[in-house]
Write an enzyme that holds these catalytic residues in place. Sequence first.
Site, PDB file in Angstrom:
ATOM      1  N   ASP A  34       0.877  -1.276  -0.071  1.00 38.81           N
ATOM      2  CA  ASP A  34      -0.106  -0.064   0.004  1.00 38.81           C
ATOM      3  C   ASP A  34       0.774   1.083  -0.096  1.00 38.81           C
ATOM      4  OD1 ASP A  34      -2.146   1.964   0.755  1.00 38.81           O
ATOM      5  OD2 ASP A  34      -3.207   0.483   1.350  1.00 38.81           O
ATOM      6  N   TYR A  76     -14.109   6.519 -13.370  1.00 37.75           N
ATOM      7  CA  TYR A  76     -13.666   5.623 -12.332  1.00 37.75           C
ATOM      8  C   TYR A  76     -14.206   4.388 -12.926  1.00 37.75           C
ATOM      9  CZ  TYR A  76     -14.621   2.733  -8.267  1.00 37.75           C
ATOM     10  OH  TYR A  76     -14.808   1.758  -7.176  1.00 37.75           O
ATOM     11  N   SER A 115     -16.801  -3.485  -9.155  1.00 38.77           N
ATOM     12  CA  SER A 115     -17.841  -2.517  -8.621  1.00 38.77           C
ATOM     13  C   SER A 115     -18.895  -2.736  -9.438  1.00 38.77           C
ATOM     14  CB  SER A 115     -17.584  -1.067  -8.646  1.00 38.77           C
ATOM     15  OG  SER A 115     -18.433  -0.326  -8.155  1.00 38.77           O
ATOM     16  N   ALA A 116     -19.882  -2.557  -8.600  1.00 41.55           N
ATOM     17  CA  ALA A 116     -21.399  -2.673  -9.587  1.00 41.55           C
ATOM     18  C   ALA A 116     -21.811  -1.287 -10.209  1.00 41.55           C
ATOM     19  CB  ALA A 116     -22.677  -2.706  -8.514  1.00 41.55           C
ATOM     20  N   LYS A 168     -12.703   0.398 -13.997  1.00 42.38           N
ATOM     21  CA  LYS A 168     -13.194  -1.230 -13.460  1.00 42.38           C
ATOM     22  C   LYS A 168     -13.223  -1.845 -14.664  1.00 42.38           C
ATOM     23  CE  LYS A 168     -12.688  -0.252  -9.156  1.00 42.38           C
ATOM     24  NZ  LYS A 168     -11.386  -0.746  -8.256  1.00 42.38           N
TER      25      LYS A 168
HETATM   26  P1  NAD Z   1      -9.933   2.621  -0.001  1.00 43.79           P
HETATM   27  O1  NAD Z   1      -9.431   3.834  -0.514  1.00 43.79           O
HETATM   28  O2  NAD Z   1      -9.945   2.649   1.464  1.00 43.79           O
HETATM   29  O3  NAD Z   1      -8.571   1.748  -0.167  1.00 43.79           O
HETATM   30  C1  NAD Z   1      -7.785   1.515  -1.353  1.00 43.79           C
HETATM   31  C2  NAD Z   1      -6.095   1.386  -0.650  1.00 43.79           C
HETATM   32  O4  NAD Z   1      -5.454   1.546  -1.781  1.00 43.79           O
HETATM   33  C3  NAD Z   1      -5.893   2.287   0.069  1.00 43.79           C
HETATM   34  O5  NAD Z   1      -5.004   1.906   1.367  1.00 43.79           O
HETATM   35  C4  NAD Z   1      -4.777   3.460  -0.740  1.00 43.79           C
HETATM   36  O6  NAD Z   1      -3.635   3.970   0.087  1.00 43.79           O
HETATM   37  C5  NAD Z   1      -4.247   2.056  -1.640  1.00 43.79           C
HETATM   38  N1  NAD Z   1      -3.766   2.781  -2.783  1.00 43.79           N
HETATM   39  C6  NAD Z   1      -4.437   3.594  -3.672  1.00 43.79           C
HETATM   40  N2  NAD Z   1      -3.611   3.786  -5.043  1.00 43.79           N
HETATM   41  C7  NAD Z   1      -2.459   2.949  -4.588  1.00 43.79           C
HETATM   42  C8  NAD Z   1      -1.246   2.477  -5.380  1.00 43.79           C
HETATM   43  N3  NAD Z   1      -0.944   3.338  -6.409  1.00 43.79           N
HETATM   44  N4  NAD Z   1      -0.542   1.816  -4.877  1.00 43.79           N
HETATM   45  C9  NAD Z   1      -0.688   1.161  -3.843  1.00 43.79           C
HETATM   46  N5  NAD Z   1      -1.659   1.445  -2.888  1.00 43.79           N
HETATM   47  C10 NAD Z   1      -2.586   2.175  -3.335  1.00 43.79           C
HETATM   48  O7  NAD Z   1     -10.959   2.132  -0.661  1.00 43.79           O
HETATM   49  P2  NAD Z   1     -11.951   0.658  -0.463  1.00 43.79           P
HETATM   50  O8  NAD Z   1     -13.203   1.491  -0.201  1.00 43.79           O
HETATM   51  O9  NAD Z   1     -11.307  -0.098   0.644  1.00 43.79           O
HETATM   52  O10 NAD Z   1     -12.065   0.059  -1.937  1.00 43.79           O
HETATM   53  C11 NAD Z   1     -10.865  -1.046  -2.158  1.00 43.79           C
HETATM   54  C12 NAD Z   1     -11.148  -1.318  -3.731  1.00 43.79           C
HETATM   55  O11 NAD Z   1     -12.500  -1.816  -3.867  1.00 43.79           O
HETATM   56  C13 NAD Z   1     -10.985  -0.276  -4.561  1.00 43.79           C
HETATM   57  O12 NAD Z   1     -10.604  -0.703  -5.905  1.00 43.79           O
HETATM   58  C14 NAD Z   1     -12.354   0.197  -4.868  1.00 43.79           C
HETATM   59  O13 NAD Z   1     -12.499   1.101  -6.073  1.00 43.79           O
HETATM   60  C15 NAD Z   1     -13.167  -0.986  -4.674  1.00 43.79           C
HETATM   61  N6  NAD Z   1     -14.499  -0.740  -4.493  1.00 43.79           N
HETATM   62  C16 NAD Z   1     -14.897  -0.021  -3.504  1.00 43.79           C
HETATM   63  C17 NAD Z   1     -16.424   0.364  -3.252  1.00 43.79           C
HETATM   64  C18 NAD Z   1     -16.684   1.214  -1.929  1.00 43.79           C
HETATM   65  O14 NAD Z   1     -17.807   1.673  -1.982  1.00 43.79           O
HETATM   66  N7  NAD Z   1     -15.559   1.367  -0.940  1.00 43.79           N
HETATM   67  C19 NAD Z   1     -17.264  -0.131  -3.895  1.00 43.79           C
HETATM   68  C20 NAD Z   1     -16.872  -0.836  -5.065  1.00 43.79           C
HETATM   69  C21 NAD Z   1     -15.701  -1.030  -5.255  1.00 43.79           C
HETATM   70  C1  UD1 Z   2     -21.239   5.628  -5.269  1.00 39.33           C
HETATM   71  C2  UD1 Z   2     -20.274   5.868  -6.729  1.00 39.33           C
HETATM   72  C3  UD1 Z   2     -20.202   4.583  -7.123  1.00 39.33           C
HETATM   73  C4  UD1 Z   2     -19.761   3.310  -6.549  1.00 39.33           C
HETATM   74  C5  UD1 Z   2     -20.633   3.268  -4.992  1.00 39.33           C
HETATM   75  C6  UD1 Z   2     -19.991   2.374  -4.151  1.00 39.33           C
HETATM   76  C7  UD1 Z   2     -20.801   8.123  -7.091  1.00 39.33           C
HETATM   77  C8  UD1 Z   2     -21.659   9.121  -8.091  1.00 39.33           C
HETATM   78  N1  UD1 Z   2     -20.911   6.970  -7.173  1.00 39.33           N
HETATM   79  O1  UD1 Z   2     -22.567   5.192  -5.763  1.00 39.33           O
HETATM   80  O2  UD1 Z   2     -19.500   4.465  -8.462  1.00 39.33           O
HETATM   81  O3  UD1 Z   2     -19.659   2.162  -7.057  1.00 39.33           O
HETATM   82  O4  UD1 Z   2     -20.636   4.525  -4.366  1.00 39.33           O
HETATM   83  O5  UD1 Z   2     -20.452   2.324  -2.925  1.00 39.33           O
HETATM   84  O6  UD1 Z   2     -20.191   8.638  -6.061  1.00 39.33           O
HETATM   85  N2  UD1 Z   2     -26.692  10.262  -1.232  1.00 39.33           N
HETATM   86  C9  UD1 Z   2     -27.482  11.477  -0.527  1.00 39.33           C
HETATM   87  N3  UD1 Z   2     -26.805  12.497  -0.027  1.00 39.33           N
HETATM   88  C10 UD1 Z   2     -25.253  12.186   0.115  1.00 39.33           C
HETATM   89  C11 UD1 Z   2     -24.675  11.261  -0.411  1.00 39.33           C
HETATM   90  C12 UD1 Z   2     -25.511  10.270  -0.982  1.00 39.33           C
HETATM   91  O7  UD1 Z   2     -28.784  11.643  -0.626  1.00 39.33           O
HETATM   92  O8  UD1 Z   2     -24.628  13.135   0.822  1.00 39.33           O
HETATM   93  C13 UD1 Z   2     -27.741   9.354  -1.689  1.00 39.33           C
HETATM   94  C14 UD1 Z   2     -27.276   9.171  -3.190  1.00 39.33           C
HETATM   95  O9  UD1 Z   2     -28.218   9.866  -3.972  1.00 39.33           O
HETATM   96  C15 UD1 Z   2     -27.637   7.523  -3.524  1.00 39.33           C
HETATM   97  C16 UD1 Z   2     -27.638   7.095  -2.228  1.00 39.33           C
HETATM   98  O10 UD1 Z   2     -27.437   8.051  -1.048  1.00 39.33           O
HETATM   99  O11 UD1 Z   2     -28.969   7.489  -3.696  1.00 39.33           O
HETATM  100  C17 UD1 Z   2     -26.161   6.113  -2.137  1.00 39.33           C
HETATM  101  O12 UD1 Z   2     -25.042   7.095  -2.445  1.00 39.33           O
HETATM  102  P1  UD1 Z   2     -23.486   6.787  -2.400  1.00 39.33           P
HETATM  103  O13 UD1 Z   2     -23.205   6.414  -0.832  1.00 39.33           O
HETATM  104  O14 UD1 Z   2     -22.765   7.890  -2.867  1.00 39.33           O
HETATM  105  O15 UD1 Z   2     -23.509   5.513  -3.400  1.00 39.33           O
HETATM  106  P2  UD1 Z   2     -24.006   5.173  -4.788  1.00 39.33           P
HETATM  107  O16 UD1 Z   2     -24.513   6.610  -5.267  1.00 39.33           O
HETATM  108  O17 UD1 Z   2     -24.399   3.977  -5.170  1.00 39.33           O
END
Ligand code: NAD
Ligand code: UD1
Length: 337
Positions: free
Chosen positions: A31, A148, A124-125, A152
């Site tokens: 990381d 973004y 991601s979805a 994916k």
């Molecule tokens: P996060 O940002 O907390 O974790 C990502 C980690 O990757 C961090 O620790 C960051 O420091 C590290 N990182 C970033 N760039 C890097 C690099 N160049 N080299 C090495 N490390 C690096 O995010 P998360 O929520 O834990 O998400 C993890 C994965 O899941 C991501 O790929 C994200 O796109 C995917 N994902 C997250 C969500 C969500 O809502 N949290 C939803 C769908 C997919």
């Molecule tokens: C977000 C990301 C999506 C990612 C997903 C994963 C965006 C535009 N999309 O989507 O790419 O895969 O998270 O978790 O960031 N909401 C509010 N007020 C707020 C924040 C959110 O009303 O301050 C609403 C949004 O309109 C949505 C719901 O809450 O209806 C969830 O939002 P969020 O947590 O950002 O997730 P996603 O929209 O699903």
Amino acid sequence: MRVLVTGGAGYIGSHTLIELLAADHAPLVVDNFANSSPVALERVAQLTNRVFDHVEASITDTAAIRQVCDEFQPEAVIHFAGLKAVGESGQSPLTYYSTNVGGTIELLKAMDGCGCRRMIFSSSATVYGVADYLPFDEKHPLNPVNPYGRTKFFIEEIIRDWAATDPEKSAMLLRYFNPVGAHQSGRIGEDPNGIPDNLMPYIAQVAVGKRDQLTVFGDDYDTPDGTGVRDYIHVNDLASGHLAALDYAARHAGVEAVNLGTGKGHSVLEVIAAFEQAAGRPIPYTVGPRRPGDIASSHATAARAASLLGWQAGISLEQMCEDTWRWQSRNPEGYSD
Ligand code: NAD
Ligand code: UD1
């Protein structure tokens, strides 16, 4: 199994490390702490009473990532590392492509170099884009609507091509829905930089007094109460899904895309109500305009995860809110506390 965990200090990575250690796997974290803190790793070690190493390096650093793979000889890689802010990806798309796509290519090359043939990838979805139908199944057309999401999508395709070069390679493309919640200890959780983009961390910061009120992004959607509906999944359920995917990849070659969601949708107003109950305090909010790019509803069918992996999510929305609140109230400043 020796498992290289890229991005292991992050939100989902740190929770997955706990499951890996509990199952007696041997993780090594890579990381660069671009969006995380080494404190998360210290806390994982404390919670599990286990020792594991980490290397501070970027996945885009070809020499560093090759050295890690050559020395550690991973039997599998769980690949969380990457950038994930949708808005930022629109402003800096090339940074997103070079980190997410370029970094994954370097990682796959390093895996080839050391003979590692198992990849578990954080997709991601968001790859589905606007729903042609709901719930989303894995056959739904892929049409990501921002850079973004496109990283994916491209990475999924690259991993498919990588896996096709060797009949013994296996790859799991895990399409997460909306991860929320925190470890029950209240010691690790989501620690966003700056203003949270996502609903649950925003609500948590309102509850703890860091922000005045939540803005609900639109209440005129075609949903039961007019607010957006999402499939929120507890991060511990997500973590156990990675263990199930790792186990599957160890027994099967080939590539599988699998939704990790609960199969149930909740509206913004339902999440607010559940959080108010968990925290025992009101969450002030106003209704604002829709957020550009948002869709009305998104939820998974979790059938494929159940049939393929024998895994399903079981933690309720109430528990997601209770665990988020425990983490947020005990660590108002996240890992800086
Ligand atoms: P996060 O940002 O907390 O974790 C990502 C980690 O990757 C961090 O620790 C960051 O420091 C590290 N990182 C970033 N760039 C890097 C690099 N160049 N080299 C090495 N490390 C690096 O995010 P998360 O929520 O834990 O998400 C993890 C994965 O899941 C991501 O790929 C994200 O796109 C995917 N994902 C997250 C969500 C969500 O809502 N949290 C939803 C769908 C997919
Ligand atoms: C977000 C990301 C999506 C990612 C997903 C994963 C965006 C535009 N999309 O989507 O790419 O895969 O998270 O978790 O960031 N909401 C509010 N007020 C707020 C924040 C959110 O009303 O301050 C609403 C949004 O309109 C949505 C719901 O809450 O209806 C969830 O939002 P969020 O947590 O950002 O997730 P996603 O929209 O699903």
